[in-house]
Design a protein around this motif. Structure first.
Motif, mmCIF file in Angstrom:
data_model
loop_
_atom_site.group_PDB
_atom_site.id
_atom_site.type_symbol
_atom_site.label_atom_id
_atom_site.label_comp_id
_atom_site.label_asym_id
_atom_site.label_seq_id
_atom_site.Cartn_x
_atom_site.Cartn_y
_atom_site.Cartn_z
ATOM 1 N N TYR B 173 0.851 -1.184 0.000
ATOM 2 C CA TYR B 173 0.000 0.000 0.000
ATOM 3 C C TYR B 173 0.882 1.226 0.000
ATOM 4 O O TYR B 173 1.761 1.375 0.830
ATOM 5 C CB TYR B 173 -0.914 0.022 1.222
ATOM 6 C CG TYR B 173 -1.923 -1.086 1.222
ATOM 7 C CD1 TYR B 173 -1.717 -2.234 1.955
ATOM 8 C CD2 TYR B 173 -3.073 -0.990 0.461
ATOM 9 C CE1 TYR B 173 -2.632 -3.251 1.944
ATOM 10 C CE2 TYR B 173 -3.992 -2.002 0.446
ATOM 11 C CZ TYR B 173 -3.765 -3.139 1.188
ATOM 12 O OH TYR B 173 -4.668 -4.154 1.176
ATOM 13 N N HIS B 186 -2.490 1.427 19.819
ATOM 14 C CA HIS B 186 -3.352 1.508 18.646
ATOM 15 C C HIS B 186 -3.149 2.820 17.906
ATOM 16 O O HIS B 186 -4.098 3.395 17.384
ATOM 17 C CB HIS B 186 -4.817 1.348 19.064
ATOM 18 C CG HIS B 186 -5.726 0.990 17.924
ATOM 19 N ND1 HIS B 186 -5.565 -0.119 17.136
ATOM 20 C CD2 HIS B 186 -6.792 1.648 17.409
ATOM 21 C CE1 HIS B 186 -6.491 -0.142 16.215
ATOM 22 N NE2 HIS B 186 -7.265 0.910 16.344
ATOM 23 N N ARG B 190 -3.558 7.127 8.558
ATOM 24 C CA ARG B 190 -4.543 7.016 7.489
ATOM 25 C C ARG B 190 -3.839 7.337 6.198
ATOM 26 O O ARG B 190 -3.315 8.433 6.047
ATOM 27 C CB ARG B 190 -5.659 8.007 7.782
ATOM 28 C CG ARG B 190 -6.861 7.877 6.933
ATOM 29 C CD ARG B 190 -7.902 8.810 7.477
ATOM 30 N NE ARG B 190 -8.828 8.052 8.272
ATOM 31 C CZ ARG B 190 -10.080 7.843 7.920
ATOM 32 N NH1 ARG B 190 -10.536 8.344 6.834
ATOM 33 N NH2 ARG B 190 -10.852 7.123 8.669
ATOM 34 N N GLU B 201 -8.996 5.268 1.149
ATOM 35 C CA GLU B 201 -8.313 5.627 2.389
ATOM 36 C C GLU B 201 -8.298 4.409 3.283
ATOM 37 O O GLU B 201 -9.341 3.805 3.526
ATOM 38 C CB GLU B 201 -9.039 6.760 3.104
ATOM 39 C CG GLU B 201 -8.859 8.083 2.413
ATOM 40 C CD GLU B 201 -9.587 9.188 3.112
ATOM 41 O OE1 GLU B 201 -9.771 10.238 2.486
ATOM 42 O OE2 GLU B 201 -9.988 9.000 4.278
ATOM 43 N N ILE B 202 -7.135 4.079 3.782
ATOM 44 C CA ILE B 202 -7.007 2.920 4.652
ATOM 45 C C ILE B 202 -6.334 3.353 5.936
ATOM 46 O O ILE B 202 -5.354 4.095 5.913
ATOM 47 C CB ILE B 202 -6.212 1.800 3.977
ATOM 48 C CG1 ILE B 202 -6.774 1.531 2.591
ATOM 49 C CG2 ILE B 202 -6.270 0.521 4.811
ATOM 50 C CD1 ILE B 202 -6.131 0.393 1.893
ATOM 51 N N VAL B 203 -6.875 2.867 7.034
ATOM 52 C CA VAL B 203 -6.328 3.175 8.352
ATOM 53 C C VAL B 203 -5.503 1.980 8.794
ATOM 54 O O VAL B 203 -6.000 0.859 8.819
ATOM 55 C CB VAL B 203 -7.484 3.425 9.348
ATOM 56 C CG1 VAL B 203 -6.961 3.532 10.745
ATOM 57 C CG2 VAL B 203 -8.241 4.662 8.958
ATOM 58 N N PHE B 204 -4.239 2.223 9.138
ATOM 59 C CA PHE B 204 -3.362 1.142 9.578
ATOM 60 C C PHE B 204 -2.926 1.374 11.008
ATOM 61 O O PHE B 204 -2.443 2.459 11.321
ATOM 62 C CB PHE B 204 -2.093 1.088 8.721
ATOM 63 C CG PHE B 204 -2.317 0.692 7.308
ATOM 64 C CD1 PHE B 204 -2.239 1.627 6.297
ATOM 65 C CD2 PHE B 204 -2.592 -0.610 6.976
ATOM 66 C CE1 PHE B 204 -2.440 1.267 4.994
ATOM 67 C CE2 PHE B 204 -2.794 -0.981 5.669
ATOM 68 C CZ PHE B 204 -2.720 -0.036 4.674
ATOM 69 N N PRO B 205 -3.035 0.367 11.866
ATOM 70 C CA PRO B 205 -2.385 0.482 13.171
ATOM 71 C C PRO B 205 -0.900 0.160 13.018
ATOM 72 O O PRO B 205 -0.542 -0.943 12.599
ATOM 73 C CB PRO B 205 -3.078 -0.586 14.020
ATOM 74 C CG PRO B 205 -3.739 -1.495 13.070
ATOM 75 C CD PRO B 205 -3.824 -0.859 11.740
ATOM 76 N N ASN B 210 0.950 -7.539 11.711
ATOM 77 C CA ASN B 210 0.733 -7.876 10.302
ATOM 78 C C ASN B 210 1.557 -7.001 9.367
ATOM 79 O O ASN B 210 1.842 -7.391 8.253
ATOM 80 C CB ASN B 210 -0.747 -7.710 9.939
ATOM 81 C CG ASN B 210 -1.568 -8.868 10.452
ATOM 82 O OD1 ASN B 210 -1.032 -9.924 10.717
ATOM 83 N ND2 ASN B 210 -2.858 -8.652 10.596
#
Lengths: 174, 241
Positions: B173, B186, B190, B201-205, B210
């Protein structure tokens, strides 16, 4: 009797304070809207302009992203979920706009799988995904897509929902 | 005589370094109050005698610990006065009496020392701090496995993600960080990108196990912490090859 009077009086006071509060807020809003031009105090207005995206429900118009012939459909029923459909769910929709010669015509009632939703969908690892628009791929009752191509990105969630055919047709998996 | 006296010295002297001098004097005066030639502070190699057992034998002598403490304090004061007298009379007689007294003051001294050791103890962890402490611990554990670079709004990054559904390859990504939310373990970023004509739009911790790699490619100068205005702007601004 005194207690009753006191309660009535307190009710009246509460109404009065509500009205007063609302007028105060109205005044404040006016001030803020005038201040927006001066690029100050973004904090309160920001929360007002942030859209809270919600489910896909009755009367939601979605874009069709396959080559089945339809261009826009309107959702008439979300098959799962009390509040509405989300990313990866199936809906029943009515075709509102279609290409002149395509497999589906205007006014036809079809099933569709939501492949892009403006509402974020949480994944099991804590991440969330959201798209800029709402899009659907028309399918038949068995879940097989009517069209032969899918445009745009599709999310991973379709694999769990057993829409493997759509995933294989997709150009890009988000 | 020395063999019996010095075990007591063995117990006492290691603890004595952080003892207040008055107590020390009190003890020594207590001992030397009895006519004996005991000199505290002369640690030589001595056969190890289980002096604790000697002390335990004296338990029936002392009924309650607080009384023991009081006993000590009461002891030290008159003994301080008697110091001048005691030092004068140093003889070598009455060994058994002196031994018994040394033992009881050892017991007393042990009690005093355990009390003295208590004040420098760890500060209490308050209820409100627990989440913070747990979060920092979790973040440290995650950092040890995979260090996370410094991520700020406006960085153009590439993230390699292992997806359980897509087990074969790592998903890649790319995009611009439009916001960063700090929440301990956490903490999320974004990422926005235009993929195939559609904005995603993707939110990643960022501390998620992972995520296999985060790499900062470029940085765009922005004057905001949250770049939500990019949603309304031309897609060209959110496109990254």
């Amino acid at each position: 009797m005194a207690a009753g009077l006191a309660s009535k009086w307190s009710l009246g006071m509460r109404f009065y304070s509500l009205i007063v509060g609302r007028s105060l807020l109205g005044g404040l809003n006016n001030n803020l809207s005038s201040l927006l031009g001066t690029s100050n105090g973004i904090t309160c207005s920001h929360s007002l302009s942030l859209q809270q995206r919600t489910f896909i429900q009755m009367r939601t118009v979605l874009k069709v992203v396959d080559n089945s012939g339809a261009k826009k459909v309107m959702c008439i029923q979300a098959l799962k979920g009390k509040k509405g459909a989300r990313l990866g769910d199936t809906i029943i929709a009515s075709v509102k706009e279609a290409h002149p010669n395509g497999k589906v015509k205007k006014g036809k009632v079809v099933y569709g799988v939501v492949v892009r939703a403006a509402m974020q969908r949480g994944r099991c690892d804590g991440s969330e995904v959201k798209f800029d628009d709402n899009a659907v791929v028309l399918v038949d009752k068995q879940g097989q897509p009517i069209g032969t191509r899918v445009f745009g990105p599709v999310p991973h969630e379709l694999r769990k929902k057993k829409h493997v055919k759509i995933l294989t047709l997709a150009g890009h998996i988000a | 005589m020395a063999s019996k006296l010095l075990p007591q010295a063995l117990i006492i002297t290691p603890r004595n370094p952080h003892q207040c001098p008055q107590k020390n004097m009190g003890f020594s005066t207590r001992v030397s109050g009895l006519p004996s030639s005991f000199k505290s502070g002369a640690p030589t190699s001595v056969s190890r005698v289980p002096s604790f057992s000697i002390g335990l034998n004296l338990n029936p002598m002392f009924s309650a610990p607080p009384k023991r403490a009081f006993f000590v304090r009461a002891e030290s004061n008159p003994e301080a006065e008697g110091e001048t007298n005691a030092v004068a009379e140093v003889t070598e007689n009455v060994e058994e009496k002196e031994e018994v007294d040394v033992e009881e003051s050892t017991q007393v001294e042990a009690e005093v020392q355990s009390e003295e050791a208590k004040p420098p103890r760890k500060p209490r962890i308050k209820l409100g701090d627990i989440m913070g402490i747990l979060n920092t611990r979790a973040v440290e554990a995650s950092e040890k496995e995979r260090p996370v670079p410094d991520l700020r709004t406006g960085d153009i990054v590439e993230i390699k993600l292992e997806v359980p559904e897509n087990r074969r390859r790592l998903s890649v990504y790319k995009g611009i960080i439009i916001s960063r939310q700090n929440a301990g373990i956490h903490t999320t970023i974004r990422i926005r990108r235009i993929i195939a004509g559609v904005g995603v739009e993707i939110v990643f911790p960022i501390y998620s196990p992972n995520i296999k790699e985060i790499k900062v490619l470029k940085h765009r100068k922005v004057r905001r912490a949250r770049l939500y205005y990019l949603r309304d702007k031309l897609p060209r601004l959110s496109t990254f090859k």
